[in-house]
Write an enzyme that holds these catalytic residues in place. Structure first.
Site, PDB file in Angstrom:
ATOM      1  N   GLU A  45       0.941  -1.007  -0.260  1.00  0.00           N
ATOM      2  CA  GLU A  45       0.367   0.034   0.137  1.00  0.00           C
ATOM      3  C   GLU A  45       0.733   1.026   0.208  1.00  0.00           C
ATOM      4  O   GLU A  45       0.924   2.147  -0.592  1.00  0.00           O
ATOM      5  CB  GLU A  45      -0.921   0.209   1.337  1.00  0.00           C
ATOM      6  N   HIS A  46       1.761   0.982   0.736  1.00  0.00           N
ATOM      7  CA  HIS A  46       2.900   2.665   0.776  1.00  0.00           C
ATOM      8  C   HIS A  46       4.283   1.938  -0.019  1.00  0.00           C
ATOM      9  O   HIS A  46       5.163   3.423   0.584  1.00  0.00           O
ATOM     10  CB  HIS A  46       2.781   2.968   2.445  1.00  0.00           C
ATOM     11  N   SER A  47       3.964   1.681  -0.632  1.00  0.00           N
ATOM     12  CA  SER A  47       5.026   1.610  -1.532  1.00  0.00           C
ATOM     13  C   SER A  47       5.245   1.018  -3.684  1.00  0.00           C
ATOM     14  O   SER A  47       3.637   0.895  -3.045  1.00  0.00           O
ATOM     15  CB  SER A  47       6.372  -0.057  -1.300  1.00  0.00           C
TER      16      SER A  47
END
Length: 64
Positions: A45-47
Site C-alpha cells: 500500500e505504501h510502497s
C-alpha cells in the site's frame, strides 16, 4: 493444516521479531526471508510494489 510457528510461539509467551518489507527488490526480499525472521510483512500500500512484483516476492519468501 500446517502449524503456524509464530502463533504457537506467541501462545507460549515467546516474543517474535519480524520485519516490514517496503522495497520491491525480489533478491533483497529473498535474503530477508533466509536470514531467519519468523515473519515478514510486504507493504503493497505504501510502497512502489505492484501486484506483479508482489507475486514474485511471495514466491521468493515461500521458497526460502
Amino acid at each position: 493444516m500446517k502449524k503456524n510457528p509464530v502463533k504457537a510461539a506467541l501462545i507460549e509467551g515467546k516474543p517474535q521479531v519480524g520485519t516490514w518489507l517496503s522495497f520491491g527488490n525480489v533478491h533483497a526480499c529473498r535474503l530477508m526471508a533466509r536470514i531467519g525472521f519468523p515473519w515478514l510483512t510486504l507493504d503493497v500500500e505504501h510502497s512502489p510494489i505492484d501486484w506483479s512484483t508482489a507475486s514474485l516476492v511471495f514466491g521468493a519468501i515461500a521458497d526460502a
